[in-house]
Design an enzyme around this catalytic site. Structure first.
Site, PDB file in Angstrom:
ATOM      1  N   HIS A 260       0.869  -1.189   0.000  1.00 37.60           N
ATOM      2  CA  HIS A 260       0.000   0.000   0.000  1.00 37.60           C
ATOM      3  C   HIS A 260       0.904   1.237   0.000  1.00 37.60           C
ATOM      4  CE1 HIS A 260      -2.737   2.983   1.860  1.00 37.60           C
ATOM      5  NE2 HIS A 260      -3.744   2.180   1.536  1.00 37.60           N
TER       6      HIS A 260
ATOM      7  N   ASP B 205       3.185  -4.383   8.059  1.00 34.95           N
ATOM      8  CA  ASP B 205       1.933  -3.633   7.976  1.00 34.95           C
ATOM      9  C   ASP B 205       0.787  -4.628   8.179  1.00 34.95           C
ATOM     10  OD1 ASP B 205      -0.392  -2.423   7.186  1.00 34.95           O
ATOM     11  OD2 ASP B 205       0.351  -1.700   5.263  1.00 34.95           O
TER      12      ASP B 205
ATOM     13  N   GLN C   8      -4.412  -5.255   7.203  1.00 33.98           N
ATOM     14  CA  GLN C   8      -5.418  -6.167   6.644  1.00 33.98           C
ATOM     15  C   GLN C   8      -5.362  -7.541   7.318  1.00 33.98           C
ATOM     16  OE1 GLN C   8      -7.750  -5.283   4.587  1.00 33.98           O
ATOM     17  NE2 GLN C   8      -6.987  -3.350   3.768  1.00 33.98           N
TER      18      GLN C   8
ATOM     19  N   LYS D 174     -10.416  -0.636  10.417  1.00 35.23           N
ATOM     20  CA  LYS D 174     -10.674  -1.842   9.624  1.00 35.23           C
ATOM     21  C   LYS D 174     -11.048  -3.021  10.520  1.00 35.23           C
ATOM     22  CE  LYS D 174      -7.287  -0.482   6.141  1.00 35.23           C
ATOM     23  NZ  LYS D 174      -8.002   0.165   5.057  1.00 35.23           N
TER      24      LYS D 174
ATOM     25  N   CYS E 131      -4.752   2.424  -3.665  1.00 39.52           N
ATOM     26  CA  CYS E 131      -3.510   2.943  -3.076  1.00 39.52           C
ATOM     27  C   CYS E 131      -2.356   1.989  -3.302  1.00 39.52           C
ATOM     28  CB  CYS E 131      -3.678   3.215  -1.573  1.00 39.52           C
ATOM     29  SG  CYS E 131      -4.890   4.465  -1.217  1.00 39.52           S
TER      30      CYS E 131
END
Ligand code: PMP
Length: 417
Positions: free
Chosen positions: A134, A211, A214, A237, A375
């Site tokens: 991203h 990261d 997700q 999220k 993104c």
């Protein structure tokens, strides 16, 4: 603090998904006169009533600033805010004093870039990122590389959207000081074997930033056992409010890193001659935080744990398998990302139909999907497409919604033919 109970946390052995779905007030609304089918959870997740009510309860009954006032409201607000940090630390299985609360993954990654990387990188050093990142896990490193005379190295992908691991390991050469990698791709759904990768990086003296934006909403996490140096998450999220997130970091890094943003709360003593900073994690939390937001995130963690992360993962796998099977029946439909380990994100295109046109027509049917570049410009460039449609699922979606989505997609496509 008033406890706001969720109406429908299911028996942990057999979740009642219909009752769980009923915890999400927004999912009962109509869009364009049709029942909403929300398939954009990778963009932001919907919120259960318990999260909404906890924010409402804070402002109605406890609102005060944290860590400043000795009065009752101030103590209640501070206890609730620090309570949320403890809940989040429990969810990620890390120490609470190693968890910096911040506005989300974008802030968390910038904190690492400016506070860890900028003072350390030398001209000629490299930061290794993967093709699937991203922009939030690319641009901060570019900004730092520009200022330090470093460069960005890219680890490429296999045709199925998984990382080319031998190429990744070969790219871990001596000038690489940092590896920044998504745990789960927001476009391809690929779940990266972060534990194995971090072990390889560590062996070569490379610091790792994962990261987890997700990953955290969809699977049980044991961040400390991944073996990374930094792990970033974002609250919106994972059923929590927007403007909430966290950076977990190894203690030694937090102690060695200088503050990123200066102001109140992050100091122990200030004089015009100099300032003594507070201990981590407070050293990185200048200014009044999003108190209500974090209390909401604490409620979101309670909620997710009440449903059970293993149940959530199994439910989303079943929804993903169903949706993939149905979409593959549509002639001319191409799915991007077929890695063996995949989260419930499906990027696709239909031959002859522009992704924005499809998303617009689907909206008229009450179906919310995302279309565009997600993104992730470098990834889309390598896929050779300008944009994709993306349907992303969460445990509150239903098999019936998948059937109705596919019917709506066939109809939308026929209108564009
Ligand atoms: N990384 C990934 C993989 C994401 O999907 C997102 C959100 N789309 C981000 C980073 C940015 O997170 P935030 O919304 O907290 O800035």
């Amino acid at each position: 603090m008033t406890m706001v109970a969720s109406s429908a946390i299911a028996d942990t052995t057999n979740p009642d998904w219909a009752r769980i779905r009923a915890d999400f007030p927004l999912l009962t609304r109509e869009v364009q006169g049709k029942p909403l089918i929300y398939l954009d959870s990778a963009n932001t997740g919907q919120k259960p009533a318990s999260v909404i009510e906890s924010v409402d309860d804070f402002y109605r009954h406890h609102n005060a600033n944290v860590s400043r006032a000795v009065h009752t409201l101030g103590t209640e607000a501070t206890d609730a805010y620090e309570g949320a940090r403890n809940k989040l630390a429990g969810f990620l299985r890390v120490r609470a004093d190693e968890l910096v609360l911040c506005s989300g993954t974008t802030f968390a990654l910038n904190l690492v870039a400016y506070s860890w990387a900028l003072p350390r990188l030398q001209p000629g050093d490299s930061i290794l990122v993967s093709r699937m990142e991203h922009h939030a896990n690319i641009v901060p490193w570019q900004l730092v590389a520009e200022r330090t005379g470093g460069r960005i190295k890219v680890a490429e992908l296999m045709p199925d959207g998984s990382l080319d691991l031998p190429a990744l390991y070969a790219a871990m050469t001596s000038e690489v000081k940092l590896l920044a990698l998504a745990h789960v791709s927001n476009v391809l759904g690929t779940v990266n074997p972060v534990r194995e990768i971090c072990r390889e990086a560590r062996r070569r003296g490379i610091v790792t930033v994962v990261d987890g934006s997700q990953a955290a909403p969809h699977r049980s996490l044991d961040v400390a056992s991944i073996g990374c140096d930094f792990y970033a998450i974002t609250g919106h999220k994972m059923c929590g409010p927007t403007g909430t997130g966290a950076l977990w970091a190894r203690r030694e890094h937090l102690q060695a890193m200088p503050p990123f943003i200066g102001g109140g709360e992050m100091i122990r003593e200030v004089s015009f001659e100099g300032t003594v900073f507070n201990d981590a994690p407070h050293k990185f939390e200048a200014g009044t935080p999003n108190i209500a937001g974090f209390i909401g995130l604490g409620a979101a963690v309670d909620y997710l744990q009440g449903v059970g992360m293993d149940h959530i993962e199994a439910r989303e796998s079943a929804l993903l398998a169903h949706a993939t099977e149905e979409l593959q029946k549509i002639e001319g439909l191409r799915i991007f990302g077929n890695a063996p380990e995949k989260a419930a994100v499906i990027s696709f295109l239909i031959e002859g139909a522009h992704s924005h046109d499809l998303a617009t027509l689907l909206d008229l049917e009450g179906v919310a999907i995302r279309s565009g570049q997600h993104c992730a410009h470098p990834l889309l460039q390598s896929l050779g497409v300008a944009a994709t449609c993306r349907a992303s699922l969460a445990f509150y979606n239903t098999h019936d919604e998948i059937e109705r989505f596919v019917v709506a997609l066939r109809k939308s496509r026929s209108l564009l033919a």
